[in-house]
Design a protein around this motif. Sequence first.
Motif, PDB file in Angstrom:
ATOM      1  N   ASP A   5     -24.183 110.003 -27.724  1.00 26.97           N
ATOM      2  CA  ASP A   5     -23.889 110.993 -26.689  1.00 26.97           C
ATOM      3  C   ASP A   5     -22.529 110.684 -26.067  1.00 26.97           C
ATOM      4  OD1 ASP A   5     -23.980 112.877 -24.675  1.00 26.97           O
ATOM      5  OD2 ASP A   5     -25.495 111.819 -23.495  1.00 26.97           O
ATOM      6  N   PRO A   6     -21.601 111.635 -26.049  1.00 27.48           N
ATOM      7  CA  PRO A   6     -20.265 111.390 -25.469  1.00 27.48           C
ATOM      8  C   PRO A   6     -20.317 110.931 -24.017  1.00 27.48           C
ATOM      9  CG  PRO A   6     -20.286 113.471 -26.664  1.00 27.48           C
ATOM     10  CD  PRO A   6     -21.702 112.970 -26.626  1.00 27.48           C
ATOM     11  N   LYS A   7     -21.282 111.428 -23.242  1.00 24.63           N
ATOM     12  CA  LYS A   7     -21.380 111.005 -21.835  1.00 24.63           C
ATOM     13  C   LYS A   7     -21.761 109.524 -21.746  1.00 24.63           C
ATOM     14  CE  LYS A   7     -22.086 115.309 -19.527  1.00 24.63           C
ATOM     15  NZ  LYS A   7     -22.483 115.871 -18.277  1.00 24.63           N
ATOM     16  N   THR A   8     -22.609 109.073 -22.660  1.00 24.19           N
ATOM     17  CA  THR A   8     -22.998 107.664 -22.675  1.00 24.19           C
ATOM     18  C   THR A   8     -21.793 106.794 -23.005  1.00 24.19           C
ATOM     19  OG1 THR A   8     -25.232 108.264 -23.397  1.00 24.19           O
ATOM     20  CG2 THR A   8     -24.554 105.987 -23.730  1.00 24.19           C
ATOM     21  N   VAL A   9     -20.978 107.231 -23.968  1.00 25.55           N
ATOM     22  CA  VAL A   9     -19.771 106.495 -24.324  1.00 25.55           C
ATOM     23  C   VAL A   9     -18.805 106.469 -23.148  1.00 25.55           C
ATOM     24  CG1 VAL A   9     -17.755 106.470 -25.842  1.00 25.55           C
ATOM     25  CG2 VAL A   9     -20.011 106.988 -26.793  1.00 25.55           C
ATOM     26  N   GLN A  10     -18.648 107.580 -22.472  1.00 21.23           N
ATOM     27  CA  GLN A  10     -17.754 107.635 -21.300  1.00 21.23           C
ATOM     28  C   GLN A  10     -18.262 106.719 -20.195  1.00 21.23           C
ATOM     29  OE1 GLN A  10     -17.574 111.811 -20.349  1.00 21.23           O
ATOM     30  NE2 GLN A  10     -15.750 112.156 -21.627  1.00 21.23           N
ATOM     31  N   ASN A  11     -19.570 106.725 -19.976  1.00 18.82           N
ATOM     32  CA  ASN A  11     -20.145 105.864 -18.936  1.00 18.82           C
ATOM     33  C   ASN A  11     -19.938 104.391 -19.286  1.00 18.82           C
ATOM     34  OD1 ASN A  11     -21.011 108.040 -17.432  1.00 18.82           O
ATOM     35  ND2 ASN A  11     -23.115 107.968 -18.191  1.00 18.82           N
ATOM     36  N   LEU A  12     -20.163 104.053 -20.555  1.00 23.20           N
ATOM     37  CA  LEU A  12     -19.979 102.677 -20.985  1.00 23.20           C
ATOM     38  C   LEU A  12     -18.512 102.257 -20.837  1.00 23.20           C
ATOM     39  CD1 LEU A  12     -21.135 100.113 -22.203  1.00 23.20           C
ATOM     40  CD2 LEU A  12     -20.753 101.105 -24.476  1.00 23.20           C
ATOM     41  N   ALA A  13     -17.606 103.126 -21.233  1.00 22.89           N
ATOM     42  CA  ALA A  13     -16.175 102.836 -21.103  1.00 22.89           C
ATOM     43  C   ALA A  13     -15.796 102.640 -19.636  1.00 22.89           C
ATOM     44  CB  ALA A  13     -15.346 103.948 -21.728  1.00 22.89           C
ATOM     45  N   SER A  14     -16.369 103.451 -18.785  1.00 27.58           N
ATOM     46  CA  SER A  14     -16.091 103.341 -17.350  1.00 27.58           C
ATOM     47  C   SER A  14     -16.606 102.007 -16.794  1.00 27.58           C
ATOM     48  CB  SER A  14     -16.736 104.512 -16.614  1.00 27.58           C
ATOM     49  OG  SER A  14     -16.544 104.386 -15.226  1.00 27.58           O
ATOM     50  N   VAL A  15     -17.815 101.624 -17.193  1.00 25.46           N
ATOM     51  CA  VAL A  15     -18.393 100.356 -16.729  1.00 25.46           C
ATOM     52  C   VAL A  15     -17.546  99.180 -17.215  1.00 25.46           C
ATOM     53  CG1 VAL A  15     -20.367  98.797 -17.009  1.00 25.46           C
ATOM     54  CG2 VAL A  15     -20.751 101.215 -16.501  1.00 25.46           C
ATOM     55  N   VAL A  16     -17.144  99.223 -18.482  1.00 26.79           N
ATOM     56  CA  VAL A  16     -16.319  98.142 -19.039  1.00 26.79           C
ATOM     57  C   VAL A  16     -14.987  98.075 -18.307  1.00 26.79           C
ATOM     58  CG1 VAL A  16     -15.072  97.373 -21.092  1.00 26.79           C
ATOM     59  CG2 VAL A  16     -17.446  98.142 -21.298  1.00 26.79           C
ATOM     60  N   GLN A  17     -14.371  99.217 -18.058  1.00 27.00           N
ATOM     61  CA  GLN A  17     -13.089  99.247 -17.347  1.00 27.00           C
ATOM     62  C   GLN A  17     -13.229  98.669 -15.940  1.00 27.00           C
ATOM     63  OE1 GLN A  17     -10.134 100.048 -18.600  1.00 27.00           O
ATOM     64  NE2 GLN A  17      -9.155  99.559 -16.660  1.00 27.00           N
ATOM     65  N   THR A  18     -14.309  99.019 -15.266  1.00 21.54           N
ATOM     66  CA  THR A  18     -14.554  98.490 -13.921  1.00 21.54           C
ATOM     67  C   THR A  18     -14.733  96.975 -13.949  1.00 21.54           C
ATOM     68  OG1 THR A  18     -15.572 100.566 -13.230  1.00 21.54           O
ATOM     69  CG2 THR A  18     -16.094  98.621 -11.916  1.00 21.54           C
ATOM     70  N   LEU A  19     -15.502  96.486 -14.907  1.00 24.28           N
ATOM     71  CA  LEU A  19     -15.711  95.044 -15.024  1.00 24.28           C
ATOM     72  C   LEU A  19     -14.406  94.306 -15.326  1.00 24.28           C
ATOM     73  CD1 LEU A  19     -19.093  94.877 -16.991  1.00 24.28           C
ATOM     74  CD2 LEU A  19     -18.682  94.228 -14.603  1.00 24.28           C
ATOM     75  N   LEU A  20     -13.611  94.851 -16.214  1.00 18.99           N
ATOM     76  CA  LEU A  20     -12.322  94.226 -16.530  1.00 18.99           C
ATOM     77  C   LEU A  20     -11.408  94.190 -15.306  1.00 18.99           C
ATOM     78  CD1 LEU A  20     -11.623  95.692 -20.086  1.00 18.99           C
ATOM     79  CD2 LEU A  20     -12.174  93.328 -19.503  1.00 18.99           C
ATOM     80  N   GLN A  21     -11.406  95.248 -14.529  1.00 14.21           N
ATOM     81  CA  GLN A  21     -10.579  95.286 -13.315  1.00 14.21           C
ATOM     82  C   GLN A  21     -11.067  94.255 -12.296  1.00 14.21           C
ATOM     83  OE1 GLN A  21      -7.675  97.091 -12.830  1.00 14.21           O
ATOM     84  NE2 GLN A  21      -7.541  95.675 -11.107  1.00 14.21           N
ATOM     85  N   GLN A  22     -12.388  94.131 -12.150  1.00 17.25           N
ATOM     86  CA  GLN A  22     -12.940  93.139 -11.220  1.00 17.25           C
ATOM     87  C   GLN A  22     -12.580  91.720 -11.665  1.00 17.25           C
ATOM     88  OE1 GLN A  22     -17.106  94.091 -11.222  1.00 17.25           O
ATOM     89  NE2 GLN A  22     -16.884  95.678  -9.648  1.00 17.25           N
ATOM     90  N   MET A  23     -12.664  91.477 -12.972  1.00 13.63           N
ATOM     91  CA  MET A  23     -12.290  90.153 -13.492  1.00 13.63           C
ATOM     92  C   MET A  23     -10.821  89.870 -13.242  1.00 13.63           C
ATOM     93  SD  MET A  23     -14.463  90.097 -17.053  1.00 13.63           S
ATOM     94  CE  MET A  23     -13.575  88.721 -17.700  1.00 13.63           C
ATOM     95  N   GLN A  24      -9.968  90.858 -13.449  1.00 12.63           N
ATOM     96  CA  GLN A  24      -8.530  90.683 -13.213  1.00 12.63           C
ATOM     97  C   GLN A  24      -8.260  90.387 -11.733  1.00 12.63           C
ATOM     98  OE1 GLN A  24      -5.891  90.441 -15.189  1.00 12.63           O
ATOM     99  NE2 GLN A  24      -4.543  90.228 -13.439  1.00 12.63           N
ATOM    100  N   ASP A  25      -8.932  91.106 -10.853  1.00 15.20           N
ATOM    101  CA  ASP A  25      -8.758  90.883  -9.416  1.00 15.20           C
ATOM    102  C   ASP A  25      -9.186  89.473  -9.017  1.00 15.20           C
ATOM    103  OD1 ASP A  25      -7.869  93.504  -9.256  1.00 15.20           O
ATOM    104  OD2 ASP A  25      -9.736  94.284  -8.396  1.00 15.20           O
ATOM    105  N   LYS A  26     -10.326  89.015  -9.540  1.00 10.75           N
ATOM    106  CA  LYS A  26     -10.801  87.663  -9.223  1.00 10.75           C
ATOM    107  C   LYS A  26      -9.855  86.605  -9.781  1.00 10.75           C
ATOM    108  CE  LYS A  26     -15.647  88.765  -8.679  1.00 10.75           C
ATOM    109  NZ  LYS A  26     -17.025  88.544  -9.120  1.00 10.75           N
TER     110      LYS A  26
END
Length: 76
Positions: A5-26
């Motif tokens: 499902d494209p929405k599932t892929v978009q949601n997963l990409a969004s979650v991964v992007q958020t996690l990567l940004q949080q890791m970069q900030d820390k």
Amino acid sequence: MAETDPKTVQNLASVVQTLLQQMQDKFQTMSDQIIGRNIYLNSRIDDLEKNIADLMTQAGVEELEGESKIPATQKS
């Protein structure tokens, strides 16, 4: 093979992007803290070296590289 499902892929990409940004900030926060501590410690070491040099001067000890340090009052 089932389609994804494209929405599932978009949601997963969004979650991964958020996690990567949080890791970069820390990581950036930790880097800044380490650099700050190094600056503080370097300053403290400089102060300590100056205080030791002052005490040696007050005690009449000459700083000669490669030779033992003998108080000026005990030299022949």
